[in-house]
Each structure stands twice: as structure tokens, then as C-alpha cells.
Scaffold this motif. Structure first.
Motif, short mmCIF file in Angstrom:
data_model
loop_
_atom_site.label_atom_id
_atom_site.label_comp_id
_atom_site.label_asym_id
_atom_site.label_seq_id
_atom_site.Cartn_x
_atom_site.Cartn_y
_atom_site.Cartn_z
N LEU A 58 0.83 -1.20 0.00
CA LEU A 58 0.00 0.00 0.00
C LEU A 58 0.86 1.26 0.00
O LEU A 58 0.59 2.20 -0.75
CB LEU A 58 -0.93 0.02 1.22
N SER A 59 1.90 1.25 0.82
CA SER A 59 2.79 2.40 0.90
C SER A 59 3.50 2.64 -0.43
O SER A 59 3.62 3.77 -0.89
CB SER A 59 3.81 2.17 2.02
N LYS A 60 3.95 1.57 -1.04
CA LYS A 60 4.69 1.66 -2.30
C LYS A 60 3.80 2.12 -3.46
O LYS A 60 4.25 2.81 -4.36
CB LYS A 60 5.32 0.31 -2.62
N HIS A 61 2.53 1.71 -3.44
CA HIS A 61 1.63 1.97 -4.57
C HIS A 61 0.53 2.98 -4.24
O HIS A 61 -0.54 2.96 -4.85
CB HIS A 61 1.01 0.66 -5.05
N ARG A 62 0.81 3.90 -3.32
CA ARG A 62 -0.24 4.84 -2.91
C ARG A 62 -0.66 5.81 -4.02
O ARG A 62 -1.72 6.40 -3.95
CB ARG A 62 0.17 5.59 -1.66
N GLN A 63 0.16 5.95 -5.05
CA GLN A 63 -0.19 6.84 -6.17
C GLN A 63 -0.93 6.11 -7.29
O GLN A 63 -1.42 6.74 -8.23
CB GLN A 63 1.09 7.49 -6.74
N ASP A 64 -1.01 4.78 -7.22
CA ASP A 64 -1.69 3.97 -8.23
C ASP A 64 -3.05 3.55 -7.68
O ASP A 64 -3.15 2.63 -6.88
CB ASP A 64 -0.83 2.75 -8.57
N ASP A 65 -4.09 4.25 -8.10
CA ASP A 65 -5.43 4.02 -7.53
C ASP A 65 -5.89 2.57 -7.63
O ASP A 65 -6.43 2.03 -6.67
CB ASP A 65 -6.46 4.92 -8.21
N ALA A 66 -5.67 1.93 -8.76
CA ALA A 66 -6.15 0.56 -8.95
C ALA A 66 -5.42 -0.41 -8.01
O ALA A 66 -6.06 -1.23 -7.33
CB ALA A 66 -5.96 0.12 -10.39
N LYS A 67 -4.11 -0.32 -7.95
CA LYS A 67 -3.34 -1.22 -7.08
C LYS A 67 -3.62 -0.94 -5.61
O LYS A 67 -3.76 -1.86 -4.80
CB LYS A 67 -1.84 -1.09 -7.37
N PHE A 68 -3.69 0.34 -5.26
CA PHE A 68 -3.95 0.72 -3.87
C PHE A 68 -5.32 0.21 -3.43
O PHE A 68 -5.46 -0.38 -2.36
CB PHE A 68 -3.87 2.24 -3.71
N THR A 69 -6.33 0.41 -4.27
CA THR A 69 -7.69 -0.02 -3.95
C THR A 69 -7.77 -1.53 -3.79
O THR A 69 -8.38 -2.03 -2.85
CB THR A 69 -8.68 0.46 -5.03
N ALA A 70 -7.13 -2.26 -4.70
CA ALA A 70 -7.14 -3.72 -4.62
C ALA A 70 -6.48 -4.21 -3.33
O ALA A 70 -7.00 -5.10 -2.65
CB ALA A 70 -6.45 -4.32 -5.84
N ALA A 71 -5.34 -3.64 -2.99
CA ALA A 71 -4.62 -4.05 -1.77
C ALA A 71 -5.40 -3.67 -0.52
O ALA A 71 -5.47 -4.45 0.44
CB ALA A 71 -3.23 -3.44 -1.76
N LEU A 72 -5.99 -2.49 -0.50
CA LEU A 72 -6.78 -2.05 0.64
C LEU A 72 -8.00 -2.95 0.84
O LEU A 72 -8.33 -3.33 1.96
CB LEU A 72 -7.20 -0.59 0.48
N ASN A 73 -8.64 -3.31 -0.25
CA ASN A 73 -9.79 -4.22 -0.16
C ASN A 73 -9.37 -5.57 0.41
O ASN A 73 -10.07 -6.14 1.25
CB ASN A 73 -10.45 -4.40 -1.53
N GLU A 74 -8.23 -6.07 -0.03
CA GLU A 74 -7.73 -7.35 0.48
C GLU A 74 -7.45 -7.23 1.99
O GLU A 74 -7.83 -8.11 2.76
CB GLU A 74 -6.46 -7.76 -0.26
N LEU A 75 -6.80 -6.16 2.37
CA LEU A 75 -6.48 -5.96 3.78
C LEU A 75 -7.74 -5.85 4.63
O LEU A 75 -7.85 -6.46 5.69
CB LEU A 75 -5.62 -4.70 3.94
N MET A 76 -8.71 -5.12 4.17
CA MET A 76 -9.95 -4.91 4.93
C MET A 76 -10.79 -6.18 5.00
O MET A 76 -11.54 -6.37 5.96
CB MET A 76 -10.75 -3.76 4.32
N ASN A 77 -10.68 -7.03 4.01
CA ASN A 77 -11.48 -8.26 3.99
C ASN A 77 -10.85 -9.39 4.80
O ASN A 77 -11.46 -10.44 4.95
CB ASN A 77 -11.71 -8.72 2.55
N ARG A 78 -9.67 -9.19 5.31
CA ARG A 78 -8.99 -10.24 6.08
C ARG A 78 -9.71 -10.54 7.39
O ARG A 78 -9.83 -11.67 7.78
CB ARG A 78 -7.55 -9.83 6.41
N ASP A 79 -10.16 -9.55 8.09
CA ASP A 79 -10.81 -9.73 9.39
C ASP A 79 -12.31 -9.60 9.20
O ASP A 79 -12.86 -8.51 9.27
CB ASP A 79 -10.29 -8.71 10.40
N THR A 80 -12.96 -10.74 8.99
CA THR A 80 -14.39 -10.70 8.69
C THR A 80 -15.25 -10.59 9.94
O THR A 80 -16.42 -10.27 9.86
CB THR A 80 -14.81 -11.96 7.91
N GLU A 81 -14.66 -10.87 11.12
CA GLU A 81 -15.41 -10.77 12.36
C GLU A 81 -14.60 -9.99 13.39
O GLU A 81 -14.08 -10.56 14.35
CB GLU A 81 -15.74 -12.17 12.88
N PRO A 82 -14.50 -8.68 13.22
CA PRO A 82 -13.71 -7.91 14.18
C PRO A 82 -14.37 -7.91 15.56
O PRO A 82 -15.58 -7.99 15.70
CB PRO A 82 -13.72 -6.49 13.58
N VAL A 83 -13.53 -7.84 16.57
CA VAL A 83 -14.02 -7.77 17.94
C VAL A 83 -14.19 -6.30 18.30
O VAL A 83 -13.29 -5.50 18.11
CB VAL A 83 -13.03 -8.44 18.91
#
Length: 67
Positions: A16-41
Motif C-alpha cells: 500500500l505504501s509503495k503503490h499509494r499513487q496507483d489508484d487501482a493497485k492501492f484499492t485492490a490491496a486495501l480491499n484485500e487488507l480490509m477483507n482479512r478480518d471478517t469478524e472484528p471484535v
């Protein structure tokens, strides 16, 4: 190259840090990161400080054990 779904959380954050200027790559990585924890406490703000301290200590120990 490793697929986003195969990256560890630290690898995803670095990506994410490396590709923060590339909207498509940043969005894809952020979505992956956010979808990792499907049941947050979710902890109550009304929780006693002693209980919060205990939870934090267990989390720290868990991270240390997984290294």
C-alpha cells in the motif's frame, strides 16, 4: 510476484505504501487488507480499565508468540 491474497498483513501494508499513487493497485490491496478480518471484535468504551489492560496484554503476548 506474490498475489495480494498470498501476502501477509505487513507485506500488504508495504505494498500500500509503495503503490499509494496507483489508484487501482492501492484499492485492490486495501480491499484485500480490509477483507482479512471478517469478524472484528468490538470492545465497549464502558469496559473497566483493568479488563482493557488484560486484553491488551493477551494481544501483545499473542503477537509475540506468533513471531
Amino acid at each position: 510476484m506474490i498475489e495480494l491474497c498470498q501476502m501477509t498483513i505487513p507485506q500488504l501494508k508495504q505494498y500500500l505504501s509503495k503503490h499509494r499513487q496507483d489508484d487501482a493497485k492501492f484499492t485492490a490491496a486495501l480491499n484485500e487488507l480490509m477483507n482479512r478480518d471478517t469478524e472484528p471484535v468490538i470492545y465497549s468504551a464502558e469496559m473497566p480499565i483493568e479488563e482493557m489492560e488484560h486484553i491488551i496484554q493477551r494481544k501483545i503476548q499473542s503477537v509475540s508468540d506468533n513471531r
